[in-house]
Design a protein around this motif. Structure first.
Motif, PDB file in Angstrom:
ATOM      1  N   ASP A  29       0.790  -1.233   0.000  1.00  9.37           N
ATOM      2  CA  ASP A  29       0.000   0.000   0.000  1.00  9.37           C
ATOM      3  C   ASP A  29       0.824   1.286   0.000  1.00  9.37           C
ATOM      4  OD1 ASP A  29      -2.589  -1.213  -0.141  1.00  9.37           O
ATOM      5  OD2 ASP A  29      -2.384  -1.752   1.972  1.00  9.37           O
ATOM      6  N   ASP A  30       2.141   1.192  -0.188  1.00  4.88           N
ATOM      7  CA  ASP A  30       2.963   2.397  -0.356  1.00  4.88           C
ATOM      8  C   ASP A  30       2.728   2.967  -1.750  1.00  4.88           C
ATOM      9  OD1 ASP A  30       4.153   2.214   2.127  1.00  4.88           O
ATOM     10  OD2 ASP A  30       6.147   1.666   1.377  1.00  4.88           O
ATOM     11  N   ARG A  31       2.759   4.291  -1.825  1.00  4.04           N
ATOM     12  CA  ARG A  31       2.691   4.959  -3.123  1.00  4.04           C
ATOM     13  C   ARG A  31       4.061   4.860  -3.775  1.00  4.04           C
ATOM     14  NH1 ARG A  31       3.918   9.580  -5.604  1.00  4.04           N
ATOM     15  NH2 ARG A  31       2.478  10.424  -7.142  1.00  4.04           N
ATOM     16  N   ILE A  32       4.076   4.549  -5.054  1.00  5.10           N
ATOM     17  CA  ILE A  32       5.325   4.526  -5.811  1.00  5.10           C
ATOM     18  C   ILE A  32       5.400   5.810  -6.639  1.00  5.10           C
ATOM     19  CG2 ILE A  32       5.430   1.996  -5.836  1.00  5.10           C
ATOM     20  CD1 ILE A  32       4.441   2.090  -8.752  1.00  5.10           C
ATOM     21  N   PRO A  33       6.567   6.121  -7.189  1.00  6.72           N
ATOM     22  CA  PRO A  33       6.667   7.340  -8.003  1.00  6.72           C
ATOM     23  C   PRO A  33       5.659   7.320  -9.155  1.00  6.72           C
ATOM     24  CG  PRO A  33       8.842   6.425  -7.589  1.00  6.72           C
ATOM     25  CD  PRO A  33       7.846   5.420  -7.096  1.00  6.72           C
ATOM     26  N   TYR A  53       4.345   0.287 -16.009  1.00 10.58           N
ATOM     27  CA  TYR A  53       3.308   0.353 -14.977  1.00 10.58           C
ATOM     28  C   TYR A  53       2.095  -0.488 -15.373  1.00 10.58           C
ATOM     29  CZ  TYR A  53       5.548   3.875 -12.020  1.00 10.58           C
ATOM     30  OH  TYR A  53       6.393   4.529 -11.155  1.00 10.58           O
ATOM     31  N   GLU A  54       1.719  -0.447 -16.648  1.00 10.88           N
ATOM     32  CA  GLU A  54       0.602  -1.265 -17.114  1.00 10.88           C
ATOM     33  C   GLU A  54       0.901  -2.750 -16.944  1.00 10.88           C
ATOM     34  OE1 GLU A  54       0.026   0.113 -21.130  1.00 10.88           O
ATOM     35  OE2 GLU A  54      -1.338   1.725 -20.485  1.00 10.88           O
ATOM     36  N   GLN A  55       2.137  -3.136 -17.238  1.00 13.78           N
ATOM     37  CA  GLN A  55       2.553  -4.529 -17.065  1.00 13.78           C
ATOM     38  C   GLN A  55       2.414  -4.943 -15.598  1.00 13.78           C
ATOM     39  OE1 GLN A  55       3.624  -6.814 -19.345  1.00 13.78           O
ATOM     40  NE2 GLN A  55       4.056  -8.371 -17.809  1.00 13.78           N
ATOM     41  N   LEU A  56       2.913  -4.115 -14.700  1.00 20.82           N
ATOM     42  CA  LEU A  56       2.838  -4.434 -13.268  1.00 20.82           C
ATOM     43  C   LEU A  56       1.398  -4.432 -12.760  1.00 20.82           C
ATOM     44  CD1 LEU A  56       5.941  -2.462 -11.982  1.00 20.82           C
ATOM     45  CD2 LEU A  56       5.694  -4.948 -12.186  1.00 20.82           C
ATOM     46  N   ALA A  57       0.579  -3.564 -13.310  1.00 22.09           N
ATOM     47  CA  ALA A  57      -0.837  -3.538 -12.920  1.00 22.09           C
ATOM     48  C   ALA A  57      -1.541  -4.806 -13.402  1.00 22.09           C
ATOM     49  CB  ALA A  57      -1.517  -2.291 -13.479  1.00 22.09           C
ATOM     50  N   GLY A  69      -2.469   8.161  -7.821  1.00 28.89           N
ATOM     51  CA  GLY A  69      -1.270   7.505  -8.311  1.00 28.89           C
ATOM     52  C   GLY A  69      -1.310   6.003  -8.151  1.00 28.89           C
ATOM     53  N   TYR A  70      -0.134   5.408  -8.257  1.00 32.83           N
ATOM     54  CA  TYR A  70       0.004   3.955  -8.168  1.00 32.83           C
ATOM     55  C   TYR A  70       0.521   3.558  -6.802  1.00 32.83           C
ATOM     56  CZ  TYR A  70      -0.830   3.224 -13.135  1.00 32.83           C
ATOM     57  OH  TYR A  70      -1.408   3.168 -14.374  1.00 32.83           O
ATOM     58  N   PHE A  71       0.043   2.397  -6.345  1.00 35.04           N
ATOM     59  CA  PHE A  71       0.394   1.876  -5.028  1.00 35.04           C
ATOM     60  C   PHE A  71       0.742   0.399  -5.144  1.00 35.04           C
ATOM     61  CE2 PHE A  71      -2.116   5.602  -4.436  1.00 35.04           C
ATOM     62  CZ  PHE A  71      -1.668   6.180  -3.267  1.00 35.04           C
TER      63      PHE A  71
END
Length: 117
Positions: A29-33, A53-57, A69-71
């Motif tokens: 649950d940490d925010r990433i850059p 980011y899409e790949q990781l999502a 943002g992304y977490f």
């Protein structure tokens, strides 16, 4: 970051984020850059960062909170470890064993090197 030619840059970026999750830089649950921040940091095109980011999502390593943002997804570290162990056992270990056999390196040699490390 210096990129290699053996796989696409966006995959290397995704791997780097996974490394940072594994090492504890980012926890559940940490925010990433942001995509832009990460693109600037690594000196790549923003579209390349978007693909990472899409790949990781898609792999459910990170998730997007609209407007925030992304977490890091809860349990992402465990998921990354599982996938990387599977890859290591399937793809890297057989080559390592082949090289050990060619070079006449025994398991005892490996254990001794490991203990000296």
């Amino acid at each position: 970051m210096t990129f290699s030619n053996d796989k696409p840059i966006y995959i290397q970026m995704a791997d780097r984020l996974c490394d940072e999750i594994l090492s504890g830089v980012y926890k559940d649950d940490d925010r990433i850059p942001s995509v832009r921040e990460y693109a600037v940091l690594l000196e790549v095109n923003t579209n390349t960062a978007v693909k990472a980011y899409e790949q990781l999502a898609r792999e459910e390593i990170i998730y997007n909170k609209r407007g925030l943002g992304y977490f890091v997804t809860k349990g992402a570290k465990r998921q990354i470890l599982k996938a990387r162990k599977k890859e290591f056992m399937k793809e890297r270990l057989p080559e390592l064993f082949r090289q050990m056999q060619l070079l006449d390196i025994s398991i005892d040699d490996i254990v001794n090197a490991w203990e000296k490390q």
